[in-house]
Scaffold this active site. Sequence first.
Site, PDB file in Angstrom:
ATOM      1  N   LYS A 106      75.721  72.649  70.571  1.00 57.32           N
ATOM      2  CA  LYS A 106      74.340  72.262  70.907  1.00 57.32           C
ATOM      3  C   LYS A 106      73.699  73.290  71.851  1.00 57.32           C
ATOM      4  CE  LYS A 106      75.737  68.191  72.412  1.00 57.32           C
ATOM      5  NZ  LYS A 106      77.185  68.337  72.121  1.00 57.32           N
ATOM      6  N   ARG A 125      86.830  62.818  75.594  1.00 57.87           N
ATOM      7  CA  ARG A 125      85.391  62.974  75.331  1.00 57.87           C
ATOM      8  C   ARG A 125      85.074  62.712  73.855  1.00 57.87           C
ATOM      9  NH1 ARG A 125      84.954  68.749  77.432  1.00 57.87           N
ATOM     10  NH2 ARG A 125      82.743  68.691  76.963  1.00 57.87           N
TER      11      ARG A 125
HETATM   12  P1  ADP Z   1      78.064  71.942  73.106  1.00 59.41           P
HETATM   13  O1  ADP Z   1      76.810  72.344  73.860  1.00 59.41           O
HETATM   14  O2  ADP Z   1      77.744  71.169  71.848  1.00 59.41           O
HETATM   15  O3  ADP Z   1      79.094  71.257  73.960  1.00 59.41           O
HETATM   16  P2  ADP Z   1      78.571  74.832  73.060  1.00 59.41           P
HETATM   17  O4  ADP Z   1      77.267  75.385  72.563  1.00 59.41           O
HETATM   18  O5  ADP Z   1      78.894  75.001  74.504  1.00 59.41           O
HETATM   19  O6  ADP Z   1      78.756  73.290  72.594  1.00 59.41           O
HETATM   20  O7  ADP Z   1      79.722  75.514  72.174  1.00 59.41           O
HETATM   21  C1  ADP Z   1      81.115  75.219  72.406  1.00 59.41           C
HETATM   22  C2  ADP Z   1      81.927  76.490  72.221  1.00 59.41           C
HETATM   23  O8  ADP Z   1      81.949  76.859  70.842  1.00 59.41           O
HETATM   24  C3  ADP Z   1      81.401  77.709  72.985  1.00 59.41           C
HETATM   25  O9  ADP Z   1      82.496  78.467  73.433  1.00 59.41           O
HETATM   26  C4  ADP Z   1      80.577  78.477  71.935  1.00 59.41           C
HETATM   27  O10 ADP Z   1      80.563  79.885  72.183  1.00 59.41           O
HETATM   28  C5  ADP Z   1      81.351  78.153  70.639  1.00 59.41           C
HETATM   29  N1  ADP Z   1      80.491  77.990  69.468  1.00 59.41           N
HETATM   30  C6  ADP Z   1      79.294  77.365  69.401  1.00 59.41           C
HETATM   31  N2  ADP Z   1      78.813  77.366  68.141  1.00 59.41           N
HETATM   32  C7  ADP Z   1      79.755  78.003  67.382  1.00 59.41           C
HETATM   33  C8  ADP Z   1      79.868  78.334  65.982  1.00 59.41           C
HETATM   34  N3  ADP Z   1      78.911  77.979  65.114  1.00 59.41           N
HETATM   35  N4  ADP Z   1      80.973  78.999  65.572  1.00 59.41           N
HETATM   36  C9  ADP Z   1      81.955  79.334  66.463  1.00 59.41           C
HETATM   37  N5  ADP Z   1      81.918  79.070  67.782  1.00 59.41           N
HETATM   38  C10 ADP Z   1      80.836  78.403  68.232  1.00 59.41           C
HETATM   39  P1  AMP Z   2      78.033  68.211  78.418  1.00 59.41           P
HETATM   40  O1  AMP Z   2      77.678  69.415  79.239  1.00 59.41           O
HETATM   41  O2  AMP Z   2      76.896  67.712  77.567  1.00 59.41           O
HETATM   42  O3  AMP Z   2      79.317  68.415  77.630  1.00 59.41           O
HETATM   43  O4  AMP Z   2      78.310  67.028  79.463  1.00 59.41           O
HETATM   44  C1  AMP Z   2      79.379  67.112  80.390  1.00 59.41           C
HETATM   45  C2  AMP Z   2      79.643  65.735  80.973  1.00 59.41           C
HETATM   46  O5  AMP Z   2      78.508  65.284  81.730  1.00 59.41           O
HETATM   47  C3  AMP Z   2      79.911  64.609  79.981  1.00 59.41           C
HETATM   48  O6  AMP Z   2      81.265  64.574  79.517  1.00 59.41           O
HETATM   49  C4  AMP Z   2      79.550  63.375  80.813  1.00 59.41           C
HETATM   50  O7  AMP Z   2      80.566  63.079  81.754  1.00 59.41           O
HETATM   51  C5  AMP Z   2      78.324  63.868  81.603  1.00 59.41           C
HETATM   52  N1  AMP Z   2      77.067  63.631  80.861  1.00 59.41           N
HETATM   53  C6  AMP Z   2      76.245  64.573  80.330  1.00 59.41           C
HETATM   54  N2  AMP Z   2      75.192  63.996  79.723  1.00 59.41           N
HETATM   55  C7  AMP Z   2      75.360  62.658  79.847  1.00 59.41           C
HETATM   56  C8  AMP Z   2      74.628  61.525  79.387  1.00 59.41           C
HETATM   57  N3  AMP Z   2      73.497  61.670  78.674  1.00 59.41           N
HETATM   58  N4  AMP Z   2      75.108  60.304  79.709  1.00 59.41           N
HETATM   59  C9  AMP Z   2      76.225  60.136  80.437  1.00 59.41           C
HETATM   60  N5  AMP Z   2      76.985  61.160  80.881  1.00 59.41           N
HETATM   61  C10 AMP Z   2      76.564  62.419  80.586  1.00 59.41           C
END
Ligand code: ADP
Ligand code: AMP
Length: 214
Positions: A14, A171
């Site tokens: 995301k 998670r």
């Molecule tokens: P989210 O915001 O959904 O938690 P991230 O954008 O932080 O996910 O992505 C999680 C990990 O996967 C990061 O290390 C990122 O560089 C990698 N990543 C994101 N999209 C892709 C993709 N399409 N293919 C491979 N790696 C990806």
């Molecule tokens: P993220 O960066 O989106 O992976 O969020 C990291 C952590 O923050 C999650 O695992 C939750 O503990 C907390 N968190 C983020 N967004 C929310 C939400 N909308 N509601 C509740 N907890 C959240």
Amino acid sequence: MTAIVLLGPPGAGKGTVAEILVEQGFEHVSTGELLREQIRLKTKLGLEAAQLIEKGLLVPDGVVVGMIHSLFDRAEKGKKFLFDGFPRTLAQAIKLDELIAAVGGTLSDVILLECEDEVIIKRLSGRRTCEKCGTVYHITYNAPASGDVCDVDGGRLKQRSDDAVDTIQKRLDIYAERTAPLIGYYRDKGLVHVVDATLSIAEVRAAVFERVGK
Ligand code: ADP
Ligand code: AMP
């Protein structure tokens, strides 16, 4: 005011996808990042949230909704919000609808990034984040040019403490139980657009841009 929600499990990409929509004028609102900011600032809210985040648990709805509410309070007309990691529960989704309605805004799209658990575990265990600017990398799929240093500002790259394997599984379980029901909620409103998030970063970004970037 218009809003888009990026929905999908932790690690689906995301935040990575959000980067291109920021270039299109969207304000990227990541509740996870807002909470980590509170942790860095060592506020009371941050210290309480840290204990839950560390264990992979959700922060209470009221805390997160309060943060979003304050953004709406100071949003000018014509604002475009991109929500990432919010809403995560049905109560949060209902509250978001109310906040949007109260300012006469529209939730135009819910982009669902679909990705299976095996892929997510590889992504999250290799994720690294710049401690200065928050830019996200992956040690294999999106590596920085040199070692553990950020390409943007030379900051040190760190692994998130909630990206430990046991916490990732927790998670994912919480996503399935508390967040996945939102897919049905938004499908009933005709808002869901599914993107295959197992594709490459460039392909996922192109698919999302095709839908909402123009
Ligand atoms: P989210 O915001 O959904 O938690 P991230 O954008 O932080 O996910 O992505 C999680 C990990 O996967 C990061 O290390 C990122 O560089 C990698 N990543 C994101 N999209 C892709 C993709 N399409 N293919 C491979 N790696 C990806
Ligand atoms: P993220 O960066 O989106 O992976 O969020 C990291 C952590 O923050 C999650 O695992 C939750 O503990 C907390 N968190 C983020 N967004 C929310 C939400 N909308 N509601 C509740 N907890 C959240």
